[in-house]
Scaffold this active site. Sequence first.
Site, PDB file in Angstrom:
ATOM      1  N   HIS A  69       0.835  -1.205   0.000  1.00  0.00           N
ATOM      2  CA  HIS A  69       0.000   0.000   0.000  1.00  0.00           C
ATOM      3  C   HIS A  69       0.873   1.260   0.000  1.00  0.00           C
ATOM      4  CE1 HIS A  69      -3.590   2.347   1.667  1.00  0.00           C
ATOM      5  NE2 HIS A  69      -2.578   3.183   1.792  1.00  0.00           N
ATOM      6  N   GLU A  70       1.849   1.294   0.904  1.00  0.00           N
ATOM      7  CA  GLU A  70       2.696   2.490   1.021  1.00  0.00           C
ATOM      8  C   GLU A  70       3.670   2.618  -0.149  1.00  0.00           C
ATOM      9  OE1 GLU A  70       1.686   4.677   2.973  1.00  0.00           O
ATOM     10  OE2 GLU A  70       0.417   3.395   4.201  1.00  0.00           O
ATOM     11  N   HIS A  73       2.036   4.162  -3.124  1.00  0.00           N
ATOM     12  CA  HIS A  73       1.962   5.629  -3.093  1.00  0.00           C
ATOM     13  C   HIS A  73       3.219   6.246  -3.708  1.00  0.00           C
ATOM     14  CE1 HIS A  73      -1.748   6.305  -0.943  1.00  0.00           C
ATOM     15  NE2 HIS A  73      -1.376   5.524   0.066  1.00  0.00           N
TER      16      HIS A  73
END
Length: 164
Positions: A69-70, A73
């Site tokens: 998820h990170e 980004h």
Amino acid sequence: MPEQLNTRVEDCFQLAESFFKRPFKRPVVSLKLRGQKAGVAHLHENLLRFNPQLYRENTEDFLKQTVAHEVAHLIAHQLFGERIQPHGEEWQLIMRGVYELPPNRCHTYDVKRRSVTRYIYRCPCAESDFPFSAQRHKLVAQGRRYLCRRCRQTLVYSGETRVE
């Protein structure tokens, strides 16, 4: 513990490089995050911060979902620039297409709230308690006054505390 995290970050970058057929700049990885967030991507600093407590308590899902998820980004920012939504189409494309994971915005980890001491203040007119935070209690000690809404009298510290 951090070795697995760093390995997963690297794996995510390699998957993205293979998918997009281009290199990506690697971030600094930190385990200095507290509170309810599992992870944070600082786009301009190229920094990933992860919550060590949530990592310890949810290692398998954390490595699979939160790290991807990170990293997604950072990849989205490096690919598409500034003008994208944090969990918009570009980020979702990376989550689904590159990592083959659902683009979940939030984690479902059990977050333990730390206990908080409340300082009990009272008003002469009522039987009600007014629990003050440590910060507000300190302000009273420095001379700040708080008034009862009902009678406009100054609230007085009872000498009692309560842990919530």
